[in-house]
Motif scaffolding. Structure first.
Motif, PDB file in Angstrom:
ATOM      1  N   ALA A 218       0.831  -1.210   0.000  1.00 17.95           N
ATOM      2  CA  ALA A 218       0.000   0.000   0.000  1.00 17.95           C
ATOM      3  C   ALA A 218       0.867   1.262   0.000  1.00 17.95           C
ATOM      4  O   ALA A 218       0.577   2.227  -0.723  1.00 17.95           O
ATOM      5  N   GLN A 219       1.916   1.247   0.801  1.00 18.90           N
ATOM      6  CA  GLN A 219       2.805   2.410   0.840  1.00 18.90           C
ATOM      7  C   GLN A 219       3.506   2.626  -0.495  1.00 18.90           C
ATOM      8  O   GLN A 219       3.692   3.764  -0.934  1.00 18.90           O
ATOM      9  N   LEU A 220       3.899   1.532  -1.151  1.00 16.77           N
ATOM     10  CA  LEU A 220       4.536   1.652  -2.468  1.00 16.77           C
ATOM     11  C   LEU A 220       3.543   2.220  -3.488  1.00 16.77           C
ATOM     12  O   LEU A 220       3.912   3.071  -4.311  1.00 16.77           O
ATOM     13  N   GLU A 221       2.312   1.746  -3.428  1.00 19.00           N
ATOM     14  CA  GLU A 221       1.295   2.262  -4.361  1.00 19.00           C
ATOM     15  C   GLU A 221       1.011   3.739  -4.093  1.00 19.00           C
ATOM     16  O   GLU A 221       0.830   4.533  -5.036  1.00 19.00           O
ATOM     17  N   MET A 222       0.973   4.134  -2.836  1.00 16.96           N
ATOM     18  CA  MET A 222       0.731   5.536  -2.509  1.00 16.96           C
ATOM     19  C   MET A 222       1.886   6.403  -2.988  1.00 16.96           C
ATOM     20  O   MET A 222       1.686   7.543  -3.442  1.00 16.96           O
ATOM     21  N   THR A 223       3.104   5.874  -2.898  1.00 22.53           N
ATOM     22  CA  THR A 223       4.267   6.617  -3.389  1.00 22.53           C
ATOM     23  C   THR A 223       4.156   6.865  -4.892  1.00 22.53           C
ATOM     24  O   THR A 223       4.554   7.923  -5.401  1.00 22.53           O
ATOM     25  N   GLU A 224       3.581   5.888  -5.600  1.00 23.65           N
ATOM     26  CA  GLU A 224       3.391   6.020  -7.045  1.00 23.65           C
ATOM     27  C   GLU A 224       2.135   6.806  -7.401  1.00 23.65           C
ATOM     28  O   GLU A 224       1.846   7.028  -8.575  1.00 23.65           O
ATOM     29  N   GLY A 225       1.361   7.198  -6.380  1.00 27.80           N
ATOM     30  CA  GLY A 225       0.136   7.942  -6.628  1.00 27.80           C
ATOM     31  C   GLY A 225      -1.068   7.073  -6.915  1.00 27.80           C
ATOM     32  O   GLY A 225      -2.140   7.592  -7.270  1.00 27.80           O
ATOM     33  N   ASN A 226      -0.939   5.768  -6.769  1.00 24.06           N
ATOM     34  CA  ASN A 226      -2.047   4.839  -7.031  1.00 24.06           C
ATOM     35  C   ASN A 226      -2.847   4.640  -5.744  1.00 24.06           C
ATOM     36  O   ASN A 226      -2.749   3.612  -5.058  1.00 24.06           O
ATOM     37  N   LEU A 227      -3.644   5.633  -5.404  1.00 18.49           N
ATOM     38  CA  LEU A 227      -4.341   5.622  -4.128  1.00 18.49           C
ATOM     39  C   LEU A 227      -5.376   4.514  -4.034  1.00 18.49           C
ATOM     40  O   LEU A 227      -5.542   3.880  -2.986  1.00 18.49           O
ATOM     41  N   LEU A 228      -6.094   4.255  -5.127  1.00 18.25           N
ATOM     42  CA  LEU A 228      -7.114   3.206  -5.105  1.00 18.25           C
ATOM     43  C   LEU A 228      -6.487   1.825  -4.902  1.00 18.25           C
ATOM     44  O   LEU A 228      -7.017   0.992  -4.164  1.00 18.25           O
ATOM     45  N   ALA A 229      -5.368   1.593  -5.586  1.00 11.67           N
ATOM     46  CA  ALA A 229      -4.677   0.306  -5.419  1.00 11.67           C
ATOM     47  C   ALA A 229      -4.190   0.148  -3.976  1.00 11.67           C
ATOM     48  O   ALA A 229      -4.303  -0.936  -3.374  1.00 11.67           O
ATOM     49  N   ALA A 230      -3.650   1.244  -3.417  1.00 12.88           N
ATOM     50  CA  ALA A 230      -3.200   1.208  -2.024  1.00 12.88           C
ATOM     51  C   ALA A 230      -4.376   0.914  -1.101  1.00 12.88           C
ATOM     52  O   ALA A 230      -4.271   0.128  -0.149  1.00 12.88           O
ATOM     53  N   TRP A 231      -5.492   1.544  -1.391  1.00 14.16           N
ATOM     54  CA  TRP A 231      -6.693   1.361  -0.585  1.00 14.16           C
ATOM     55  C   TRP A 231      -7.145  -0.093  -0.583  1.00 14.16           C
ATOM     56  O   TRP A 231      -7.529  -0.650   0.442  1.00 14.16           O
ATOM     57  N   ASN A 232      -7.078  -0.724  -1.746  1.00  6.45           N
ATOM     58  CA  ASN A 232      -7.476  -2.130  -1.864  1.00  6.45           C
ATOM     59  C   ASN A 232      -6.573  -3.037  -1.022  1.00  6.45           C
ATOM     60  O   ASN A 232      -7.046  -3.984  -0.386  1.00  6.45           O
ATOM     61  N   TYR A 233      -5.269  -2.768  -1.057  1.00  5.39           N
ATOM     62  CA  TYR A 233      -4.352  -3.569  -0.242  1.00  5.39           C
ATOM     63  C   TYR A 233      -4.662  -3.391   1.246  1.00  5.39           C
ATOM     64  O   TYR A 233      -4.669  -4.353   2.025  1.00  5.39           O
ATOM     65  N   LEU A 234      -4.908  -2.152   1.661  1.00  2.00           N
ATOM     66  CA  LEU A 234      -5.156  -1.862   3.074  1.00  2.00           C
ATOM     67  C   LEU A 234      -6.443  -2.508   3.569  1.00  2.00           C
ATOM     68  O   LEU A 234      -6.554  -2.856   4.749  1.00  2.00           O
ATOM     69  N   GLN A 235      -7.408  -2.684   2.679  1.00  6.96           N
ATOM     70  CA  GLN A 235      -8.656  -3.328   3.078  1.00  6.96           C
ATOM     71  C   GLN A 235      -8.449  -4.794   3.453  1.00  6.96           C
ATOM     72  O   GLN A 235      -9.276  -5.379   4.147  1.00  6.96           O
ATOM     73  N   GLY A 236      -7.336  -5.371   2.991  1.00  4.93           N
ATOM     74  CA  GLY A 236      -7.052  -6.767   3.314  1.00  4.93           C
ATOM     75  C   GLY A 236      -6.310  -6.953   4.623  1.00  4.93           C
ATOM     76  O   GLY A 236      -6.179  -8.084   5.112  1.00  4.93           O
ATOM     77  N   VAL A 237      -5.834  -5.865   5.212  1.00 10.13           N
ATOM     78  CA  VAL A 237      -5.118  -5.964   6.487  1.00 10.13           C
ATOM     79  C   VAL A 237      -6.124  -6.142   7.616  1.00 10.13           C
ATOM     80  O   VAL A 237      -7.125  -5.435   7.688  1.00 10.13           O
ATOM     81  N   ARG A 238      -5.866  -7.075   8.505  1.00 12.80           N
ATOM     82  CA  ARG A 238      -6.780  -7.329   9.617  1.00 12.80           C
ATOM     83  C   ARG A 238      -6.836  -6.122  10.555  1.00 12.80           C
ATOM     84  O   ARG A 238      -5.836  -5.446  10.771  1.00 12.80           O
ATOM     85  N   THR A 239      -7.992  -5.891  11.119  1.00 11.05           N
ATOM     86  CA  THR A 239      -8.157  -4.719  12.002  1.00 11.05           C
ATOM     87  C   THR A 239      -7.731  -5.009  13.436  1.00 11.05           C
ATOM     88  O   THR A 239      -7.791  -4.128  14.296  1.00 11.05           O
ATOM     89  N   THR A 240      -7.303  -6.240  13.707  1.00 11.52           N
ATOM     90  CA  THR A 240      -6.877  -6.580  15.072  1.00 11.52           C
ATOM     91  C   THR A 240      -5.465  -7.134  15.114  1.00 11.52           C
ATOM     92  O   THR A 240      -5.002  -7.530  16.169  1.00 11.52           O
ATOM     93  N   GLY A 241      -4.779  -7.192  13.994  1.00  8.71           N
ATOM     94  CA  GLY A 241      -3.446  -7.759  13.963  1.00  8.71           C
ATOM     95  C   GLY A 241      -2.381  -6.786  14.442  1.00  8.71           C
ATOM     96  O   GLY A 241      -2.649  -5.642  14.843  1.00  8.71           O
TER      97      GLY A 241
END
Length: 561
Positions: A218-241
């Motif tokens: 997600a951070q790599l995608e945000m660096t490239e300006g691909n905010l939607l792609a970063a957002w999709n990756y972040l949605q897969g991260v567990r909220t309790t991990g």
């Protein structure tokens, strides 16, 4: 990754010990028992004793390998290196020699001396022992990754395709190396491979690694300006991990940059409910108010700024309490000994705590994940163990000195020798009297004499035993006297223990000072960050109050006109 590497060496040594199908030396069995109980001090003492008695005829090299590993666990890398190097001679069996080369390579790698680690691995001749083959491939692949030998690293990773203990971490390390080399696409492919591998094998450890990979992507995608792609990756991260706090905050920032403010609110609300000691929570409290303000929800924004201000005040009070805890005399010994219990939130063991460490540990989560802090904790734990052993031996020496003093001061030996002489005279009297009685029985009939035969035989046997004892006592020319050499040696040992205890206490004080300094610096960082966000919350509150006041004044002016 660091945490995984710390525990690798003990696993290797344990597998090496297990190769002994049969323990042929009794003393080696005792060493192994203490080793598996993780009582390394007792195991090392047993080894030194067995070695001095030449009692390791069948397991000498194995025991030396074990000693080297335990010495290394105490952080004495120089001595461990010397022990492993002694096993590289032609007289040592090839299997043990190969193990020694491997442990040396491991030692050099942990010291960040990659060239020497690679050289040591290259010295292993013939077939790698089966029980360390996996660890050997793992270390060799790590070295290839460090040296940016991508093809060799990929080959090593493929060889460990059925080993979920090693392969995912190697892939992640390869991704980091590729990022450092500027190969972003290759790094992203490796991170995606980590996620795929983790999905095939359900475990908490791999799930944490997958969360880390998703966050990195997600951070790599945000660096490239691909905010939607970063957002999709972040949605897969567990909220309790383990990485949920970072991922939630990054998710919120991605939504804000996409101007999807309503999507940022749930993530920020979730963070807002967590402890004020978490850096991401501190930022989220102000960011949530900012999102409400941007959306035009002035009341919600003002309420959030007021709640954030109160939370930051509570956070500063908690830091002040944490400072009092770390300044206490009992810190850091209780902290070190009970660290695992505190992290697991389980019952205390070992020492009973004199302070509430829950006021301190929440601020140290990031610090305790660092390798440097862990090294200080480990060294302090070892030093506390050494001090306990020295104090035990000091007590034993004091008791021994007391025994020696009592034995030297005793005055009853002359009376005891006189009593022995008197007893010898009585023995002769009873023996002579018994012989007279035996002669008297000869006047009886043969039938009556037979009734006494067995009695006389048993009595004669008992007399011979007593006579032997009396002869032994009579042979003593003078009473036993303690050797002055024994007393002098006891005093010498007492002085040595006292000196070692003094040295150990000095080292403990030095490391405790370092530990206090590191923890205080971490608390300073938290305080500085909380004060910064507190100031932001007060500014936001003042800004909204000013706007409200201006609106009231504007309304009043319009009404007057």
């Amino acid at each position: 990754m660091r945490m995984f590497m710390r525990f690798l060496l003990p696993l290797i040594l344990a597998s090496q010990c297990a190769t002994a199908a049969q323990v042929k030396d009794l003393e080696y069995g005792g060493i192994l028992f203490d080793y598996y109980q993780q009582d390394y001090f007792s195991a090392l003492v047993q080894y030194e004793y067995a070695h001095s008695q030449n009692a390791l005829q069948h397991h000498g090299d194995e025991a030396r390998l074990l000693k080297g590993g335990m010495t290394l666990s105490y952080g004495i890398a120089g001595q461990a290196e010397e022990i492993f190097s002694q096993l590289l001679t032609p007289e040592v069996a090839a299997g043990q020699r190969n193990r020694a080369w491997f442990y040396l390579a491991k030692l050099y790698y942990q010291k960040a001396d990659t060239p020497r680690a690679a050289h040591a691995l290259m010295q292993i001749n013939g077939q790698v022992p089966q029980d360390i083959a996996g660890e050997y491939n793992y270390l060799a692949t790590l070295i290839n990754i460090r040296n940016r030998q991508t093809d060799a690293a990929n080959a090593g990773i493929n060889q460990l395709s059925d080993n979920i203990r090693f392969q995912p971490y190697l892939i992640y390390n390869l991704a980091i190396s590729q990022l450092k080399s500027g190969k972003t696409k290759e790094a992203m492919a490796s991170l995606n491979r980590v996620m795929t591998t983790a999905a095939l094998h359900k475990s908490e450890e791999l799930a944490v690694l997958a969360d880390r990979a998703r966050h990195a992507l997600a951070q790599l995608e945000m660096t490239e300006g691909n905010l939607l792609a970063a957002w999709n990756y972040l949605q897969g991260v567990r909220t309790t991990g383990l990485y949920s706090n970072r991922a939630l905050l990054t998710y919120a920032w991605a939504a804000i940059k996409l101007k999807r403010y309503s999507d940022a609110v749930p993530a920020l609300n979730l963070l807002n409910q967590r402890s004020i000691t978490i850096p991401e929570t501190q930022e989220a409290k102000v960011l949530l108010a900012h999102v409400y303000e941007t959306e035009g929800a002035k009341r919600s924004a003002l309420k959030q700024y007021l709640l954030a201000e109160k939370a930051f005040k509570d956070g500063l009070s908690a830091i002040e309490m944490a400072r009092k805890v770390i300044a206490s005399q009992e810190i850091p010994q209780e902290f070190v000994i009970n660290l695992e219990a505190m992290l697991d939130e389980s019952d205390w063991y070992g020492m009973q705590p004199s302070l509430d460490y829950n006021k301190l540990t929440p601020f140290l989560t990031e610090l305790m994940a660092s390798n440097n802090f862990y090294s200080v904790i480990k060294e302090l734990r070892d030093l506390y163990g050494i001090r306990r052993n020295l104090q035990f031996w000091q007590m034993q020496i004091h008791e021994h000195e007391l025994i020696i003093r009592i034995r030297r001061d005793q005055t009853g030996m002359e009376k005891l020798m006189a009593a022995a002489n008197e007893t010898q005279k009585k023995f002769r009297f009873y023996k002579d009297g018994l012989m007279e009685q035996k002669l008297t029985t000869l006047t009886l009939s043969e039938r009556d004499q037979e009734r006494f035969t067995s009695l006389w035989a048993n009595t004669q046997k008992e007399l011979e035993l007593v006579g032997d004892k009396m002869d032994q006592v009579a042979a003593i020319k003078e009473p036993y006297k303690l050797s002055y050499q024994l007393q002098a040696r006891s005093k010498k040992l007492a002085a040595q223990v006292e000196q070692e205890l003094s040295n150990t206490n000095s080292l403990i004080r030095s490391l405790e000072k370092v530990m206090r300094g590191v923890i205080t610096a971490e608390l300073d960082k938290h305080e500085e960050r909380i004060r910064y966000y507190w100031a932001q919350a007060r500014l936001g509150k003042a800004r909204l109050y000013d706007k409200a006041l201006n609106n009231i004044e504007d309304s009043s002016s319009g009404a007057q006109q």
